[in-house]
Scaffold this active site. Structure first.
Site, PDB file in Angstrom:
ATOM      1  N   ASP A 123       1.033  -1.537   0.113  1.00 54.10           N
ATOM      2  CA  ASP A 123       0.180   0.597   0.244  1.00 54.10           C
ATOM      3  C   ASP A 123       0.807   1.064   0.201  1.00 54.10           C
ATOM      4  O   ASP A 123       1.790   0.941  -0.686  1.00 54.10           O
ATOM      5  CB  ASP A 123      -0.831  -0.749   1.010  1.00 54.10           C
ATOM      6  CG  ASP A 123      -2.550   0.554   1.218  1.00 54.10           C
ATOM      7  OD1 ASP A 123      -2.155   1.882   1.126  1.00 54.10           O
ATOM      8  OD2 ASP A 123      -3.312  -0.211   0.659  1.00 54.10           O
ATOM      9  N   ASP A 124       0.125   2.248   0.225  1.00 52.50           N
ATOM     10  CA  ASP A 124       0.684   3.553   0.109  1.00 52.50           C
ATOM     11  C   ASP A 124       2.434   3.359   1.148  1.00 52.50           C
ATOM     12  O   ASP A 124       2.412   3.319   2.049  1.00 52.50           O
ATOM     13  CB  ASP A 124      -0.139   4.605   0.882  1.00 52.50           C
ATOM     14  CG  ASP A 124       0.203   6.003   1.149  1.00 52.50           C
ATOM     15  OD1 ASP A 124       1.020   6.235   0.596  1.00 52.50           O
ATOM     16  OD2 ASP A 124      -0.712   6.736   1.704  1.00 52.50           O
ATOM     17  N   TRP A 147      -6.222   1.654  -6.352  1.00 56.76           N
ATOM     18  CA  TRP A 147      -6.443   3.301  -6.799  1.00 56.76           C
ATOM     19  C   TRP A 147      -6.830   4.127  -6.330  1.00 56.76           C
ATOM     20  O   TRP A 147      -7.818   4.118  -6.105  1.00 56.76           O
ATOM     21  CB  TRP A 147      -6.700   3.298  -8.675  1.00 56.76           C
ATOM     22  CG  TRP A 147      -7.553   4.408  -9.114  1.00 56.76           C
ATOM     23  CD1 TRP A 147      -7.224   5.757  -8.506  1.00 56.76           C
ATOM     24  CD2 TRP A 147      -6.785   4.641 -10.014  1.00 56.76           C
ATOM     25  NE1 TRP A 147      -7.300   6.798  -9.177  1.00 56.76           N
ATOM     26  CE2 TRP A 147      -7.143   6.129 -10.779  1.00 56.76           C
ATOM     27  CE3 TRP A 147      -6.394   4.026 -11.366  1.00 56.76           C
ATOM     28  CZ2 TRP A 147      -7.154   6.992 -11.783  1.00 56.76           C
ATOM     29  CZ3 TRP A 147      -5.727   4.838 -12.638  1.00 56.76           C
ATOM     30  CH2 TRP A 147      -6.530   5.726 -13.173  1.00 56.76           C
ATOM     31  N   ASP A 148      -6.050   4.701  -5.101  1.00 57.18           N
ATOM     32  CA  ASP A 148      -7.135   5.196  -4.280  1.00 57.18           C
ATOM     33  C   ASP A 148      -6.823   7.003  -4.829  1.00 57.18           C
ATOM     34  O   ASP A 148      -7.111   7.411  -5.894  1.00 57.18           O
ATOM     35  CB  ASP A 148      -5.798   5.193  -3.028  1.00 57.18           C
ATOM     36  CG  ASP A 148      -6.672   5.752  -1.507  1.00 57.18           C
ATOM     37  OD1 ASP A 148      -7.231   5.624  -1.639  1.00 57.18           O
ATOM     38  OD2 ASP A 148      -5.496   5.441  -0.813  1.00 57.18           O
ATOM     39  N   ASP A 152     -12.732   2.071   4.729  1.00 59.40           N
ATOM     40  CA  ASP A 152     -11.858   1.842   5.956  1.00 59.40           C
ATOM     41  C   ASP A 152     -11.781   1.691   7.259  1.00 59.40           C
ATOM     42  O   ASP A 152     -11.009   1.672   7.770  1.00 59.40           O
ATOM     43  CB  ASP A 152     -11.180   4.095   5.932  1.00 59.40           C
ATOM     44  CG  ASP A 152     -10.477   4.002   4.614  1.00 59.40           C
ATOM     45  OD1 ASP A 152      -9.728   3.230   4.402  1.00 59.40           O
ATOM     46  OD2 ASP A 152      -9.466   5.400   4.340  1.00 59.40           O
ATOM     47  N   ARG A 176      -5.816  16.744   3.931  1.00 64.21           N
ATOM     48  CA  ARG A 176      -4.434  15.079   3.673  1.00 64.21           C
ATOM     49  C   ARG A 176      -3.515  16.036   3.661  1.00 64.21           C
ATOM     50  O   ARG A 176      -2.489  14.752   3.325  1.00 64.21           O
ATOM     51  CB  ARG A 176      -5.669  13.945   3.181  1.00 64.21           C
ATOM     52  CG  ARG A 176      -4.896  12.949   4.494  1.00 64.21           C
ATOM     53  CD  ARG A 176      -4.591  11.081   3.412  1.00 64.21           C
ATOM     54  NE  ARG A 176      -4.328  10.118   4.171  1.00 64.21           N
ATOM     55  CZ  ARG A 176      -3.865   9.042   3.774  1.00 64.21           C
ATOM     56  NH1 ARG A 176      -3.445   9.070   2.385  1.00 64.21           N
ATOM     57  NH2 ARG A 176      -3.489   8.691   4.049  1.00 64.21           N
TER      58      ARG A 176
HETATM   59  C1  DGJ Z   1      -7.046   5.054   2.147  1.00 62.01           C
HETATM   60  C2  DGJ Z   1      -7.630   3.875   1.968  1.00 62.01           C
HETATM   61  O1  DGJ Z   1      -8.315   3.580   2.318  1.00 62.01           O
HETATM   62  C3  DGJ Z   1      -6.622   3.037   3.112  1.00 62.01           C
HETATM   63  O2  DGJ Z   1      -6.831   1.717   3.061  1.00 62.01           O
HETATM   64  C4  DGJ Z   1      -5.017   3.306   2.291  1.00 62.01           C
HETATM   65  O3  DGJ Z   1      -4.660   2.189   1.886  1.00 62.01           O
HETATM   66  C5  DGJ Z   1      -4.781   4.455   2.898  1.00 62.01           C
HETATM   67  N1  DGJ Z   1      -5.436   5.636   2.337  1.00 62.01           N
HETATM   68  C6  DGJ Z   1      -3.763   4.985   2.413  1.00 62.01           C
HETATM   69  O4  DGJ Z   1      -2.832   6.182   2.702  1.00 62.01           O
END
Ligand code: DGJ
Length: 728
Positions: A371-372, A480-481, A551, A446
């Site tokens: 992830d990120d 893809w966020d 989330d 953010r």
């Molecule tokens: C928001 C997403 O919903 C999370 O699962 C995670 O990927 C974070 N962003 C990462 O910044």
């Protein structure tokens, strides 16, 4: 499925075995809505169009004579397919334009039509599709009487689904600019009032709560003005008759193939009817159409069920799976995901990820997602969005991917392509790449800004930088966020008379980015995400067969979210993971997550042997039945957590040979009598269940039910597998 036009009565019938939609062209050239519902053989126009009085039925002709409208037309109460603006009808217009003289008067009349097999394809927006003979369409051309603006209005039937796709394109074939101030995708005039509205509201981590409320007198609006379909409201809306429940009664479902700002307006006025409009949000909207330009509107979806909400949801589910998701392998088995986020956030290095890989593999992961935090200088959310270069000092990506593949797992990577941090090389080197005017404060969220996706060349540049990574590494999956809403709607790239269409163009930019990245990597599985479930909509699903549902991974909160989401979206589209959340056992966590696209998200090195043991049954079940029963099965909701103190549902394979049932309590429940009647099983087949290990017929389960009369602790889940077996 057939669409017919009856010359003498100028009646259109769009019908299949389950559904009929009908309207006619009246003497004025207006499209007069007649019916949307179960098939009926005939219509009596004089009765359907008679509202019992005379005073609003005349007009003054250009020659100065008072004439009577034909076909019992009452300007303020006749049911229409296209409501006008600035006329006597105040229930809400479909399209409003600003005329050359400054007025808003907008009035469309019929010009021509054609019926064809197939469906309309849009150039810049996602759209519903079908195999060749599976769709039939009616395309009408209407003309706005003064400006000459054309409206191409197409209705599409998809096989035997009780569902209609409505497509609209405005075409300016005049010599002048035409300013469009409002353009809704869908209008449905129902001849009655007293419906309940079901809408799906929430906020971050609490998405798609179900609220059912009476549609009272006046205007009810459900909308998003956040630049995405939003956590706060969903474009999915349902109107139901008062006595409608999950399994009986009439209801109408509406949705939009669109991911940006939307508005649903339901109006109950003096007319006694209900007008539903759904489309692009008209706040601050202005679209100046130049001569020869066309303006595509998002497609609107209308569904109908005479058998309650379960059937309505099943129609939406089939539509999404068979006619919307473009990914070719969407129905194939989905590898069990392990996602690194909740385990270590951005605090990782190569060794830590390698140890995660090993332990994730041991507990059954089939796809590992980093992830990120792998790019630029990103160790917190304060920097680097936009800099899509591997942070070599933090992670040896190739080594991680190789190790993943060597262990027989697929590999996935996180991106957030639509955003930028001011603290990034990209932002510093691209003046005006984000939305907002330099004379005003740009609101950060953010620590990030939204990129100006109304600028095609910027979109292409971002796509190229993401594609460079995708083409340099053997990546199988992308998450893809999108982690902020849209604010500061100003683009340096757009002229003065174009700023009013910025919200629409940003959504088009999102789809352009999707096309450039996703369509050029057909072997990669793309999962959508927007701070969890902030963009769970039909537009996104066209590109992303699966969306991270929220989330919130606490299973008790999650079961509300997945339950609410199921009204419009199939289980296969809901990314759902077992997390470290402490509120319940791993069994409950695994049972809730199983009803979605299953995965894990915690620090795998910290899992106890006992926790691991609790994951094993569902791991086996997922391999065996996850695809056929959950992801491609038929879902029936049985108990609502919102109103009945427990979630219960059952998903049945399409051949009705297998099913998985779930019951999760929210409070302790004692061992009093509790029989849950199961739906969806074949009444004549015999199924052995994993609870009392006995076999009963489908009609026994339906009429008598599964006996759950035992003590249940709070958040205890009971998962029961049913499998067909032969009669002795
Ligand atoms: C928001 C997403 O919903 C999370 O699962 C995670 O990927 C974070 N962003 C990462 O910044």
């Amino acid at each position: 499925m057939k669409i017919t036009f009856h010359e003498a009565t100028r009646l259109f019938r769009l019908e299949n075995n389950q559904f009929l939609y009908a309207f006619f062209i009246d003497g004025q050239g207006y499209l007069r809505h007649l019916y949307c519902g179960k098939p009926v053989a005939e219509f009596d126009y004089s009765s359907l169009c008679d509202f019992g009085f005379d005073w609003a039925k005349t007009y003054l002709s250009p020659s100065g004579k008072e004439e009577i409208f034909s076909d019992n037309y009452y300007s303020d109460r006749s049911l229409l397919e296209v409501g006008s603006e600035g006329k006597n009808d105040k229930r809400g217009s479909l399209v409003a334009i600003r005329q050359e003289d400054g007025s808003f008067l907008t009035d469309f009349v019929y010009v021509s039509h054609r019926i064809y097999f197939g469906f309309p394809a849009l150039a810049n927006l996602p759209y519903a599709f079908a195999k060749d003979q599976e769709a039939q369409s009616l395309e009408l051309t209407l003309k706005e009487v003064r400006s000459g603006l054309l409206l191409k209005l197409t209705y599409t039937l998809l096989g035997e689904l009780p569902l209609l796709v409505r497509t609209e394109v405005l075409q300016n074939e005049t010599k002048n600019d035409v300013e469009v101030r409002k353009a809704m995708s869908l209008e449905l005039d129902l001849p009655d009032q007293g419906y309940d509205l079901l809408h799906f509201y929430g906020t971050w981590s609490r998405e798609r709560n179900v609220e059912r409320k009476p549609l009272g007198d006046g205007l009810t609006i459900i909308e998003s003005r956040l630049g995405r379909s939003s956590h706060e409201e969903n474009p999915l809306n349902i109107l139901a008759e008062k006595d409608t429940d999950e399994n009986q009664g009439s209801c109408y479902g509406f949705n939009l193939i669109y991911s940006g700002d939307f508005r649903m307006a339901a109006n109950c006025d003096k007319s006694g009817s209900t007008r539903v409009l759904l489309g692009i949000n008209e706040t601050d909207f202005s679209y100046v159409l130049k001569p020869q330009e066309a303006f595509e509107l998002p497609q609107g979806i209308i569904t109908y069920s005479s058998e309650g909400f379960n059937r309505l949801s099943q129609t939406f589910h089939s539509f999404i799976q068979d006619h919307l998701i473009r990914y070719a392998n969407a129905k194939a088995y989905r590898p069990l995901i392990f996602n690194s986020w909740e385990g270590c956030y951005m605090d990782f290095n190569t060794d830590k990820i390698l140890s995660y890989l090993k332990t994730a593999k041991e507990i059954g992961a089939e796809l590992f997602v980093l992830d990120d935090g792998w790019f630029g200088k990103r160790n917190s959310d304060g920097s680097s969005l936009g800099d899509w270069e591997v942070n070599q000092s933090k992670i040896d990506l190739r080594k991680v991917i190789d190790s993943c593949h060597e262990q027989g797992m697929k590999f996935g990577l996180w991106f957030e392509p639509e955003m930028v941090n001011p603290d990034s090389d990209f932002y510093r080197s691209h003046p005006h790449c984000s939305l907002g005017h330099e004379d005003s404060q740009k609101e950060l969220s953010r620590h990030q800004l939204a990129l100006d996706l109304s600028n095609d060349s910027l979109v292409d540049e971002i796509a190229a930088s993401v594609n460079r990574i995708l083409d340099s590494y053997p990546i199988d999956y992308v998450k893809w966020d999108n982690n902020r809403t849209i604010a500061d709607n100003y683009s340096y790239h757009l002229g003065k008379d174009e700023q009013g269409k910025i919200s629409y163009l940003l959504t088009l930019g999102y789809y352009r980015l999707c096309k450039k990245i996703i369509d050029s990597h057909p072997h990669i599985f793309f999962e959508g995400c927007a701070s969890g479930g902030g963009r769970f909509d039909l537009g996104s699903l066209a590109y992303f067969p699966q969306i991270w549902c929220s989330d919130e991974t606490d299973p008790v909160q999650r079961l509300y979210i997945q339950y609410g989401t199921s009204y419009g979206y199939p289980l296969s589209t809901m990314g759902s993971h077992v997390s470290k959340s402490p509120v319940s056992s791993y069994k409950t966590k695994a049972d809730v997550a199983l009803f979605g696209s299953y995965g894990y998200e915690f620090d795998p090195t910290k899992l106890s042997t006992e926790d691991k043991q609790q994951l094993i049954p569902n791991l086996d079940l997922y391999h065996d039945m996850g695809n056929s029963v959950i992801q491609n099965g038929t879902l029936y909701r049985l108990r609502s957590p919102f109103t009945e103190g427990a979630l219960s549902w059952i998903s049945v394979s399409s051949d009705q040979t297998k099913a998985i049932f779930l019951y999760v309590t929210l409070r302790k429940q004692n061992s009093s009598s509790r029989f849950i009647r199961l739906l969806g099983l074949d009444p004549k087949k015999r199924y052995r269940n994993s609870l009392d290990k006995k076999a009963y017929s489908g009609d026994y389960y339906r009429e008598i039910g599964l006996n759950l009369s035992f003590w249940m602790e709070e958040f205890q889940s009971t998962l029961v597998v049913l499998k067909e077996e032969d009669y002795d």
